[in-house]
Design an enzyme around this catalytic site. Sequence first.
Site, short mmCIF file in Angstrom:
data_model
loop_
_atom_site.label_atom_id
_atom_site.label_comp_id
_atom_site.label_asym_id
_atom_site.label_seq_id
_atom_site.Cartn_x
_atom_site.Cartn_y
_atom_site.Cartn_z
N HIS A 1 0.83 -1.20 0.00
CA HIS A 1 0.00 0.00 0.00
C HIS A 1 0.87 1.26 0.00
CE1 HIS A 1 -3.68 2.27 1.59
NE2 HIS A 1 -2.69 3.11 1.87
N GLU A 2 1.82 1.32 0.91
CA GLU A 2 2.66 2.52 1.00
C GLU A 2 3.50 2.71 -0.26
OE1 GLU A 2 1.92 4.63 3.06
OE2 GLU A 2 0.78 3.42 4.47
N HIS B 1 1.47 4.26 -2.97
CA HIS B 1 1.48 5.73 -2.84
C HIS B 1 2.74 6.29 -3.48
CE1 HIS B 1 -2.07 6.31 -0.46
NE2 HIS B 1 -1.61 5.76 0.65
N HIS C 1 -5.71 7.13 -2.50
CA HIS C 1 -6.65 6.11 -2.02
C HIS C 1 -7.81 5.93 -2.99
CE1 HIS C 1 -4.81 7.06 2.07
NE2 HIS C 1 -4.44 5.85 1.74
N TYR D 1 -9.87 2.50 1.93
CA TYR D 1 -10.08 2.52 3.38
C TYR D 1 -10.98 1.34 3.78
CZ TYR D 1 -8.76 7.52 4.08
OH TYR D 1 -8.12 8.71 4.17
ZN ZN Z 1 -2.63 5.08 2.23
#
Ligand code: ZN
Length: 799
Positions: free
Chosen positions: A154-155, A158, A164, A213
């Site tokens: 996930h990071e 980014h 997101h 999320y």
């Molecule tokens: Zn994130």
Amino acid sequence: MVWFSVPALLTWLLLQVVWSQPAPETTEIDLDGGIDQDIFDINEALGLNLFEGDIKLDGLQGRNSIIGDNYRWPYTIPYVLEDSLEMNAKGLILKAFEQYRLKTCIDFKPWEGEKDYISVFKGSGCWSSVGNRQQGLQQLSIGANCDRIGTIEHEFLHALGFWHEQSRSDRDDYVSIMWDRIQSGYEHNFNKYDDTTSDSLNVPYDYTSVMHYSKTAFRNGTEPTIITNIPDFTDVIGQRMDFSDYDLQKLNRLYNCTSSLSFMDTCSFELENICGMIQSSDDNSDWQRLSQVPAGPNTDHTNMGECEDSGYFMHFNTSAVGEGSTAVLESRILYPKRGFQCLQFYFYNSGHESDQLYVWVTEYTSDHPNGTLTLIEEIRGSPADYWQLHHVSLNVTSKFRVLFQGVRGTGVSNGGLSIDDINLSETQCPHHVWHIRNFTHLLDTSPEGTAGRIYSPPFYSSEGYAFQVGLYVNGTSDNPFNLAIYLHLISGANDDQLQWPCAWLQGTMILLDQHPDIRQRMSNQRSVTTDPLALDSSSNYFWDRPDKVGSTAYFPNGTAFMRGPGSGTSAFLTHQRLRSRDFIKEDGVYILLTVEDISHLLSTQPSASPTFVMNNSSANTIRPTSTATITATPTTSTATSTTTTKPTSSTATSTTTSTATSTTTSTATSTTTTNPTTRLTTTTTPITTTSVILTEPPATDILDSCSDNPCENDGICIIVDEAPVCRCPAGDNWWYMGEKCEKKGSTQENTVIAVSSSITVFVVMLIVTITSVVCLKKKYSQGKENSENLTLEESKTSF
Ligand SMILES: [Zn+2]
């Protein structure tokens, strides 16, 4: 009254203390305190108020987005694993990179002086910037409890340029944000972008994205803050297992990916061209493409017969041919890039146990243009009425074909050999496989808590440590409706020859998503690393010999052994997710286990030996914003080479030593500063090379302050926060410590320290010991009767 001499009494008491160590029952600790903390929970608990919870914005960045080539990275991203990272995180970051290499065209390499690179460090929380900020060193934080592969993926998404999922411009068509349930002050985390600043790359809204999320993000109570407009997806959002298909589609579109580094081939035999595989002409029989065989299998493995007019596998009918007949199925020619491969496939034997399947490789080299044939693996076993997963490790460096050769044996066959769902990738095979069959029955009948806990068969790591995995089918009593999983060291045949406490083995437990295509699997995994200085609640070394710190347990055949405490999580996977995808297939689950030595990651990364070039012209600086004028010019790139020594002690690079009775030098952990502008790489011999982030001082001062090396015992001087600091050498079971490396420590001493501190309370301990031994014996005999009956099916070691 009998009088003992004082030394004899002390010795006896010491022994009592040692004997009293075994805990009454198997104990387990949770990596994350038993809370399934998502990225946003972790950061919120730390009081961080980052943009959208885990995004670091820089001054130039408004709501800019992935639109624009400037924010892209090159296909191969330079990285540094900072010393501050936990060892488990370091190992997992490398595993996350392997997922990128398998499923995308993105690759990673140790930083060698490139202008822009990602510095992965242990900051507060888990966060990253979005895109390549073109600022030289770009930080990405993998803090406490962020050491999960999905979180790391996930990071890095980014960092690669993604926001997101629920901030897409069209998100209101798919989710409803419940504004009144959001903690006040956190509403901005639910902003969305218009489509001029964020590009969804023509991919549909993705509830399954690893970038979405969860429904509980930033809630002020217990009610969800995000409701999916299609109710079925309520519990789907927020998954942190692996990339979703759409995550990959978007990433591959943004970076114009056409192929990946490590994926080679997948075949489920659904298409008539059977993926370009061919029937060999050197045999006397053929494999057939079928969807059913009377003696089994009744269905293929890909679709389990659920799709009409599809569902094929390859079958060699041994009942129709004579003894010694063979059928060979050859893959097309494949071109390796890395020199190691994992072949995996499902195999079904409905013939006879004398029927065999051989896996061969034909390798074509300039010396042997017609190919050299090598037998890799022989698969035999009794016929069984289910598909079985097999892994075969290859080490091929030239172009090659894989051959599946079926051989009719001497016995009577009513069926034959079948294969399906082949995957070939240039990745490491898992070391062990635990197949648990009749899993829905287990789910339906197992109570929650320890009574519903099952154990894997024993396995050995390549270093010789014996271990076992415990699985709570219906969750722990604190955390029901979740799979809970723990890794235990157990007593084994080599224990006298091994180093204790067990040092820096990383155990990875993967619940396999049995999707036929390896690229679309979203398996769920957790890793545990054995920190040799970690202590349990009684100040024993957590990873010490199981016969010292463990408790008695029994194999299904009644053999007693000692099981050490377990480390893992009670929040491994919710039942809802367990029942999704292909985790349960043919009513079985597979847990893949790998235990590997990661002690080479103790040394400072990158582990190349860079040399210094002092350069006063600004043209050659690492980056324009730097005030220092130093160019790092690495002479070698040996970052992937591994050390085989296994230090039992934490060297200066460990950050997980805070609980130890005697730890290494206290100067070790503060190598990271905020807003670094320059990375300086020092040259060191012979023990470690190291790299440090500097803030302001000019280069000449930096070098001067270490010029008269103040470190003793071959310690290395480096600069941390503008001050000289000693990095001390360490060996297999000793290390130097102190500000100047003036003191020597060893595992032996630590044990003594730990034990002698217990002596102060020896009277109490003695009483407790005697009482608890009696209780223990009772408990063991009960435990043996009721809870150690295992319902394991079988295990298989691949190699
Ligand atoms: Zn994130």
